[in-house]
Design a protein around this motif. Structure first.
Motif, PDB file in Angstrom:
ATOM      1  N   ALA A 120      35.683  41.842  46.684  1.00  0.00           N
ATOM      2  CA  ALA A 120      34.780  41.132  45.777  1.00  0.00           C
ATOM      3  C   ALA A 120      33.894  42.117  45.012  1.00  0.00           C
ATOM      4  O   ALA A 120      33.640  41.945  43.814  1.00  0.00           O
ATOM      5  N   GLN A 121      33.442  43.156  45.701  1.00  0.00           N
ATOM      6  CA  GLN A 121      32.607  44.164  45.041  1.00  0.00           C
ATOM      7  C   GLN A 121      33.394  44.901  43.958  1.00  0.00           C
ATOM      8  O   GLN A 121      32.870  45.177  42.870  1.00  0.00           O
ATOM      9  N   GLN A 122      34.658  45.209  44.237  1.00  0.00           N
ATOM     10  CA  GLN A 122      35.493  45.886  43.236  1.00  0.00           C
ATOM     11  C   GLN A 122      35.740  44.993  42.025  1.00  0.00           C
ATOM     12  O   GLN A 122      35.710  45.462  40.880  1.00  0.00           O
ATOM     13  N   MET A 139      26.777  37.100  47.754  1.00  0.00           N
ATOM     14  CA  MET A 139      27.769  37.509  46.761  1.00  0.00           C
ATOM     15  C   MET A 139      29.016  36.627  46.838  1.00  0.00           C
ATOM     16  O   MET A 139      29.529  36.164  45.804  1.00  0.00           O
ATOM     17  N   LEU A 140      29.507  36.365  48.046  1.00  0.00           N
ATOM     18  CA  LEU A 140      30.722  35.559  48.183  1.00  0.00           C
ATOM     19  C   LEU A 140      30.485  34.100  47.795  1.00  0.00           C
ATOM     20  O   LEU A 140      31.391  33.436  47.273  1.00  0.00           O
ATOM     21  N   LYS A 141      29.284  33.587  48.035  1.00  0.00           N
ATOM     22  CA  LYS A 141      28.966  32.223  47.602  1.00  0.00           C
ATOM     23  C   LYS A 141      29.047  32.124  46.073  1.00  0.00           C
ATOM     24  O   LYS A 141      29.540  31.139  45.529  1.00  0.00           O
ATOM     25  N   ARG A 142      28.554  33.144  45.389  1.00  0.00           N
ATOM     26  CA  ARG A 142      28.637  33.130  43.935  1.00  0.00           C
ATOM     27  C   ARG A 142      30.093  33.235  43.472  1.00  0.00           C
ATOM     28  O   ARG A 142      30.496  32.576  42.512  1.00  0.00           O
ATOM     29  N   PHE A 143      30.906  34.040  44.154  1.00  0.00           N
ATOM     30  CA  PHE A 143      32.319  34.156  43.787  1.00  0.00           C
ATOM     31  C   PHE A 143      33.024  32.809  43.906  1.00  0.00           C
ATOM     32  O   PHE A 143      33.860  32.454  43.063  1.00  0.00           O
ATOM     33  N   ARG A 144      32.712  32.064  44.940  1.00  0.00           N
ATOM     34  CA  ARG A 144      33.347  30.751  45.100  1.00  0.00           C
ATOM     35  C   ARG A 144      32.956  29.816  43.952  1.00  0.00           C
ATOM     36  O   ARG A 144      33.775  29.017  43.486  1.00  0.00           O
ATOM     37  N   LYS A 148      43.480  41.012  39.075  1.00  0.00           N
ATOM     38  CA  LYS A 148      44.249  39.804  38.766  1.00  0.00           C
ATOM     39  C   LYS A 148      44.955  39.271  40.007  1.00  0.00           C
ATOM     40  O   LYS A 148      44.955  38.052  40.257  1.00  0.00           O
ATOM     41  N   ASP A 149      45.532  40.161  40.793  1.00  0.00           N
ATOM     42  CA  ASP A 149      46.238  39.731  42.003  1.00  0.00           C
ATOM     43  C   ASP A 149      45.299  39.035  42.980  1.00  0.00           C
ATOM     44  O   ASP A 149      45.658  38.015  43.580  1.00  0.00           O
ATOM     45  N   LYS A 150      44.118  39.593  43.173  1.00  0.00           N
ATOM     46  CA  LYS A 150      43.170  39.001  44.121  1.00  0.00           C
ATOM     47  C   LYS A 150      42.665  37.647  43.624  1.00  0.00           C
ATOM     48  O   LYS A 150      42.568  36.683  44.394  1.00  0.00           O
ATOM     49  N   VAL A 151      42.341  37.577  42.333  1.00  0.00           N
ATOM     50  CA  VAL A 151      41.791  36.334  41.791  1.00  0.00           C
ATOM     51  C   VAL A 151      42.817  35.210  41.853  1.00  0.00           C
ATOM     52  O   VAL A 151      42.475  34.034  42.069  1.00  0.00           O
ATOM     53  N   LEU A 152      44.101  35.542  41.693  1.00  0.00           N
ATOM     54  CA  LEU A 152      45.151  34.518  41.702  1.00  0.00           C
ATOM     55  C   LEU A 152      45.743  34.290  43.088  1.00  0.00           C
ATOM     56  O   LEU A 152      46.661  33.488  43.239  1.00  0.00           O
ATOM     57  N   SER A 153      45.208  34.973  44.094  1.00  0.00           N
ATOM     58  CA  SER A 153      45.735  34.856  45.451  1.00  0.00           C
ATOM     59  C   SER A 153      45.046  33.725  46.212  1.00  0.00           C
ATOM     60  O   SER A 153      43.840  33.807  46.497  1.00  0.00           O
ATOM     61  N   ASP A 154      45.786  32.685  46.551  1.00  0.00           N
ATOM     62  CA  ASP A 154      45.219  31.597  47.355  1.00  0.00           C
ATOM     63  C   ASP A 154      44.829  32.084  48.746  1.00  0.00           C
ATOM     64  O   ASP A 154      43.840  31.612  49.329  1.00  0.00           O
ATOM     65  N   LEU A 155      45.579  33.035  49.287  1.00  0.00           N
ATOM     66  CA  LEU A 155      45.267  33.564  50.607  1.00  0.00           C
ATOM     67  C   LEU A 155      43.913  34.264  50.609  1.00  0.00           C
ATOM     68  O   LEU A 155      43.125  34.106  51.553  1.00  0.00           O
TER      69      LEU A 155
END
Length: 735
Positions: A372-374, A411-416, A446-453
């Protein structure tokens, strides 16, 4: 108030510090006669109406009989007038005193300065005002509005002087000048009560020829005068310390010049009161040094009024707290529960070595946070990518300092919340246009953002940490919650277990390696955080004896039945009341309370335990046990964290910023004292929750409070979980 003997030991001090130590602003202070501030009028002499009086010099304690001219002769060493010169006035002190008198003489002889009118509508013919407009003087009011607006548009880092304010909730025979200092002028200032009152006063008064105070006057005499006035306004709150009890809260910080500071605040159910900030430059912050500073603060408040000292968990703070307990057995050192929970979250999400047995079960949390930081850095560090992101999202990417509580979770709450915007960003045609500088990282994002896992892992982290985060939010306010911590911690661990077992699809009797690691960390932190005071405060909450509360969770026990709570509670009683008859009396009263005996057996007493707030219940039903009632009313009004001291550094940082790093610590401390304590006083006013000044000190231009904003944990003083408060701030921001 300065002591009359303060000048006798001031030999080698800086002249400004020496005069500040003895200066007292009299109630009828007149700027034309500044030297009255350095003497004390004892009694008027003679029966006439003249100005002669018996006077004591605050610098040398010498008696003087006469008027202001003799005070002037004595302090300025004029050499005549039948009075000896002050022996404590050195050359440097004399220069300072003479400067004050010269400024007073100059101001009294200054001709009126009539300001020019503001600009009108420019060239062209001016429309003749209608009869209604003329009767309400609309043109003049518009010009005043324009001047106020211009102040917003042209201001940089400046002070505002706000004068002649009468607070309606403090009844006085006269109004005092009120000076409020701000750094910069955000639009939120328009809700500030003193800003509004200042201009209302100016608009409704005959102030022809008024000249605003000078730069030096604002930063010297008016600041000293304001601090004195604020101290007087705080007296009604201080008068309740003996009945409500006080928690001393302390924390450390470094100013823009890297000078270490140690602040102390007095916290009651009324809110946090700033006491002082000590410049510890050149000192080694050992437990002995911090202990001495704590003792000075205890003497300032009164040892009998203090319930606990709250600090973070650093070893020197812990050592100093234990030394306070040895000297004053009835005062407890309590580690900050928010700091403890934050350390637990950091331990759960910390990186592990591959050889570590916990690596397989826990290291994925650190990997998700790093991802998430990256992602954030890749978008934020390129202006075009950031601009593209802003097209898809109204919410901003957050830059969260590692020192903030629960920084990973925030940070992760904002990402969600911005998941959809990130998805639209990486699939948009423009994304490919701005990835040539680093195609590898662009593909990674792109890979991370589109990864459901990956998003499932984010959700799992937020789910199992939600009980911990919720407890941080509950404790990270100035609301009394010491009596809630024991039960909150117990429930929090059970909720974490339920979420983890549900996610892993396991029954309660099965083994979960991940939960075992989390539980071990939480239990370890609880053992370091729990104090006898938590158990005693828990025992005095009437709600925890009701059948409704006991039936909520299977296996719950009332506080007087629980072995750990009973042992720690009895330790408290012994420390507070010794071994004599007072101890026997308090135990008898607690027995009646916990067993529904004597007058605690009445129907109303039992029924109200379920519905009334704990302090209200004790106020109504506790009079048959006066000693226990007094103790309960104190403990049920105490905080459990040092967050208010940490938030105070945010105020200090605004006032003593990098751009104003030449501000000496003493003056910065006075500014913080005035700012912080005026906020405390303002919040006791009915105008704070209604009208144009409602919630004036929260929800400003730079605050992104809701939706897990970065500033939430730093700036929130009220509970932002209250729906009516959140709705109110939404309305204010929409105005």
């Amino acid at each position: 108030m300065a002591d009359s003997n303060a000048g006798s030991s001031a030999g080698g001090e800086n002249p400004v510090q020496m005069l500040n130590a003895v200066r007292v602003i009299p109630p009828n202070d007149d700027p034309k006669w500044p030297l009255w501030r350095y003497v004390q009028k004892v009694a008027k002499t003679g029966g006439g109406k003249g100005g002669n009086a018996k006077i004591i010099c605050r610098l040398c304690n010498r008696d003087i009989t006469g008027s202001y001219s003799r005070v002037k002769t004595h302090l300025l060493k004029l050499g005549d007038g039948g009075v000896k010169p002050c022996p404590k006035v050195t050359i440097d002190v004399l220069i300072q005193l003479k400067s004050e008198q010269d400024k007073a003489d100059a101001s009294s002889n200054t001709p009126l300065n009539i300001p020019l009118p503001t600009d009108g509508n420019g060239g062209g013919r001016k429309r003749k005002a209608s009869a209604i407009e003329a009767s309400f003087d609309v043109d003049t009011r518009s010009k005043l509005d324009a001047l106020i607006a211009r102040m917003f548009y042209t201001a940089g880092e400046n002070f505002i002087i706000v004068q002649h304010v009468h607070l309606p909730f403090y009844k006085d025979d006269f109004n005092q000048f009120q000076v409020v200092f701000f750094v910069g002028l955000p639009f939120n200032l328009a809700r500030n009560p003193w800003f509004r009152q200042a201009f209302m006063f100016a608009a409704n008064s005959k102030l022809g020829g008024y000249v605003p105070p000078s730069y030096n006057k604002i930063r010297t005499s008016l600041l000293v005068q304001e601090k004195t006035q604020v101290e007087r306004m705080l007296q009604p709150i201080k008068s309740t310390w003996s009945s409500k009890g006080v928690s001393i809260v302390s924390d450390g910080w470094s100013d823009p010049q890297r000078r270490p500071l140690l602040n102390f605040m007095a916290v009651t159910e009324d809110g946090p009161m700033f006491l002082r900030a000590i410049n510890t430059e050149g000192e080694i912050k050992t437990k002995e040094y911090i202990f001495q500073r704590m003792l000075e603060t205890i003497d300032l408040i009164g040892a009998g009024n203090i319930v606990q000292v709250v600090t973070d968990n650093a070893s020197n703070c812990r050592g100093a707290g234990l030394m306070v307990e040895q000297k004053y057995p009835h005062i407890f050192w309590t580690p900050c529960v928010v700091h403890t929970l934050n350390l637990a979250l950091k331990s759960i999400g910390a990186a592990r070595n591959e050889e570590d047995p916990e690596y397989e079960h826990c290291n994925w949390i650190n990997e998700v946070s790093s991802d998430a930081q990256q992602i954030r850095n890749f978008i934020m560090n390129h202006s075009m990518r950031l601009s593209m992101f802003n097209e898809f999202s109204k919410l901003k990417l957050l830059s969260i300092a590692e020192t903030r509580f629960a920084s990973q979770i925030v940070m992760l709450k904002r990402f969600r919340e911005i998941k959809d915007a990130l998805t639209l960003l990486v699939v948009s045609p423009k994304w490919s246009d701005y990835r040539d500088d680093n195609q590898g990282r662009a593909q990674f994002v792109k890979d991370k953002v589109l990864s459901d896992l990956w998003w499932d892992k984010v959700k799992y982290i937020l789910d199992f940490s939600e009980p911990i985060y919720s407890m941080i939010r509950a404790a990270d306010t100035d609301k009394p919650c010491l009596h809630l911590i024991y039960e909150m911690w117990d429930s929090m661990i059970e909720k974490v277990k339920t979420i983890i077992y549900r996610h892993e699809g396991k029954e309660e009797y099965e083994h979960s390696p991940f939960y075992d690691i989390v539980d071990k960390i939480l239990q370890s932190r609880w053992l370091k955080n729990n104090t006898p005071l938590h158990c005693l405060a828990h025992s005095l909450n009437p709600k925890y004896y009701t059948q409704a509360w006991l039936a909520e969770v299977e296996g719950r026990e009332a506080p007087h039945v629980d072995e750990e709570i009973s042992t720690e509670r009895n330790k408290c009683f012994r420390r507070m009341f010794g071994d004599g008859p007072e101890l026997h009396k308090i135990k008898q009263q607690f027995g009646n309370f916990s067993l529904f005996a004597a007058r605690f057996s009445s129907f109303d007493s039992i029924e109200d335990k379920t519905y009334l707030e704990p302090k209200i219940w004790w106020g109504i039903h506790g009079n048959s046990a006066p000693e226990l009632q007094k103790l309960a009313l104190k403990l049920l009004g105490q905080p459990s964290s040092s967050s208010c001291a940490e938030r105070n550094w945010s105020t200090y940082g605004l006032i003593h910023s990098t751009a104003r790093n030449r501000l000496n610590p003493g003056r910065a401390e006075d500014l913080v004292f005035v700012h912080q304590n005026l906020r405390l006083i303002s919040r006791k006013s009915s105008e704070y929750s209604s009208g144009p000044t409602r919630f004036w000190d929260i929800g400003g231009d730079s605050h992104d409070i809701f939706g897990g904003g970065a500033d939430f944990l730093q700036h929130a003083v009220l509970s932002l979980d209250e729906p009516e408060l959140e709705a109110m701030l939404d309305d204010l921001q929409a105005e």
